[in-house]
Write an enzyme that holds these catalytic residues in place. Structure first.
Site, PDB file in Angstrom:
ATOM      1  CG  ASP A   1      -2.089   0.940   1.084  1.00 31.48           C
ATOM      2  OD1 ASP A   1      -3.227   0.465   0.962  1.00 31.48           O
ATOM      3  OD2 ASP A   1      -1.864   2.176   1.090  1.00 31.48           O
ATOM      4  CB  ILE A   2       0.738   4.266  -2.155  1.00 32.21           C
ATOM      5  CG1 ILE A   2       1.785   5.179  -2.730  1.00 32.21           C
ATOM      6  CG2 ILE A   2      -0.557   5.001  -1.841  1.00 32.21           C
ATOM      7  CD1 ILE A   2       1.415   5.721  -4.103  1.00 32.21           C
TER       8      ILE A   2
ATOM      9  CG  ASN B   1     -12.218  -0.806   3.853  1.00 31.99           C
ATOM     10  OD1 ASN B   1     -12.499  -1.373   4.905  1.00 31.99           O
ATOM     11  ND2 ASN B   1     -11.092  -0.119   3.683  1.00 31.99           N
TER      12      ASN B   1
ATOM     13  N   GLY C   1     -15.762   2.608   3.743  1.00 35.09           N
ATOM     14  CA  GLY C   1     -14.486   3.295   3.563  1.00 35.09           C
ATOM     15  C   GLY C   1     -13.745   2.884   2.303  1.00 35.09           C
ATOM     16  CD  GLN C   2     -14.994  -0.533  -2.719  1.00 29.41           C
ATOM     17  OE1 GLN C   2     -16.174  -0.684  -2.396  1.00 29.41           O
ATOM     18  NE2 GLN C   2     -14.448  -1.167  -3.736  1.00 29.41           N
ATOM     19  CB  SER C   3     -10.795   5.383  -1.412  1.00 22.14           C
ATOM     20  OG  SER C   3      -9.631   4.595  -1.315  1.00 22.14           O
TER      21      SER C   3
ATOM     22  CG  HIS D   1      -8.727  -2.940  -2.455  1.00 24.12           C
ATOM     23  ND1 HIS D   1      -9.710  -2.258  -3.156  1.00 24.12           N
ATOM     24  CD2 HIS D   1      -8.540  -2.254  -1.306  1.00 24.12           C
ATOM     25  CE1 HIS D   1     -10.094  -1.209  -2.443  1.00 24.12           C
ATOM     26  NE2 HIS D   1      -9.403  -1.183  -1.316  1.00 24.12           N
TER      27      HIS D   1
ATOM     28  CG  HIS E   1      -6.813  -2.742   3.080  1.00 24.37           C
ATOM     29  ND1 HIS E   1      -6.057  -1.606   2.895  1.00 24.37           N
ATOM     30  CD2 HIS E   1      -8.023  -2.472   2.534  1.00 24.37           C
ATOM     31  CE1 HIS E   1      -6.784  -0.697   2.284  1.00 24.37           C
ATOM     32  NE2 HIS E   1      -7.988  -1.186   2.053  1.00 24.37           N
TER      33      HIS E   1
HETATM   34  P1  AMP Z   1      -9.723   1.498   0.266  1.00 23.41           P
HETATM   35  O1  AMP Z   1      -9.772   2.834   0.931  1.00 23.41           O
HETATM   36  O2  AMP Z   1     -10.157   0.355   1.106  1.00 23.41           O
HETATM   37  O3  AMP Z   1     -10.446   1.531  -1.075  1.00 23.41           O
HETATM   38  O4  AMP Z   1      -8.198   1.200  -0.014  1.00 23.41           O
HETATM   39  C1  AMP Z   1      -7.505   1.720  -1.103  1.00 23.41           C
HETATM   40  C2  AMP Z   1      -6.064   1.658  -0.738  1.00 23.41           C
HETATM   41  O5  AMP Z   1      -5.304   1.825  -1.918  1.00 23.41           O
HETATM   42  C3  AMP Z   1      -5.612   2.745   0.240  1.00 23.41           C
HETATM   43  O6  AMP Z   1      -5.070   2.132   1.401  1.00 23.41           O
HETATM   44  C4  AMP Z   1      -4.557   3.514  -0.548  1.00 23.41           C
HETATM   45  O7  AMP Z   1      -3.480   3.949   0.254  1.00 23.41           O
HETATM   46  C5  AMP Z   1      -4.124   2.497  -1.574  1.00 23.41           C
HETATM   47  N1  AMP Z   1      -3.584   3.038  -2.814  1.00 23.41           N
HETATM   48  C6  AMP Z   1      -4.098   4.034  -3.573  1.00 23.41           C
HETATM   49  N2  AMP Z   1      -3.342   4.233  -4.663  1.00 23.41           N
HETATM   50  C7  AMP Z   1      -2.327   3.344  -4.587  1.00 23.41           C
HETATM   51  C8  AMP Z   1      -1.192   3.055  -5.412  1.00 23.41           C
HETATM   52  N3  AMP Z   1      -0.955   3.715  -6.562  1.00 23.41           N
HETATM   53  N4  AMP Z   1      -0.336   2.080  -5.022  1.00 23.41           N
HETATM   54  C9  AMP Z   1      -0.558   1.406  -3.868  1.00 23.41           C
HETATM   55  N5  AMP Z   1      -1.610   1.616  -3.058  1.00 23.41           N
HETATM   56  C10 AMP Z   1      -2.473   2.583  -3.408  1.00 23.41           C
END
Ligand code: AMP
Ligand code: ZN
Length: 114
Positions: A30-31, A87, A93-95, A100, A102
């Site tokens: 994760d970034i 999520n 909290g899914q962005s 995916h 975690h």
């Molecule tokens: P969620 O909020 O559950 O949808 O998780 C999305 C996750 O993706 C977050 O923890 C972000 O930090 C991660 N994320 C977003 N862009 C990237 C990226 N380019 N490389 C790795 N992780 C990312």
């Protein structure tokens, strides 16, 4: 899927810090890590979220969890334990709208989550 960040990462169009890859899935760090070890596991095929899963995804899900268990053993976090979270939707909290998981490890994680 066009315009999906994780589809682009799965296709290698956007770089990632890759941990593991096979024909079905990709695991990458994760970034914005929320624990000393924090990686994501995604199916290469686009699935919106866990809410879109069906019985036909059973083998894929089994494979994802088996890979997570292997990676956690390899990373040395299996013994102390870890958390697998997916999520779903706004309240979840899914962005990123590509399924995916975690995987968080390396510290004692609070429960319940915020
Ligand atoms: P969620 O909020 O559950 O949808 O998780 C999305 C996750 O993706 C977050 O923890 C972000 O930090 C991660 N994320 C977003 N862009 C990237 C990226 N380019 N490389 C790795 N992780 C990312
Ligand atoms: Zn996607």
């Amino acid at each position: 899927m066009d315009d999906c960040l994780f589809c682009k990462i799965a296709a290698g169009q956007i770089p990632s810090n890759k941990l593991y890859e096979d024909d079905q899935l990709l695991a990458f760090y994760d970034i914005d890590p929320q624990a000393p070890t924090h990686f994501l596991v995604i199916p290469k095929q686009h699935i919106d979220s866990a809410a879109a899963l069906t019985e036909s995804d059973a083998a894929l899900l089994g494979h994802i969890y088996a890979v997570i268990a292997d990676l956690c053993r390899q990373l040395g976090v299996a013994e102390n334990g870890y958390r697998v979270v997916t999520n779903v939707g706004a309240d979840g909290g899914q962005s990123v709208k590509h399924l995916h998981f975690h995987v968080l490890a390396g510290r004692s994680l609070a429960w319940p989550p915020g």
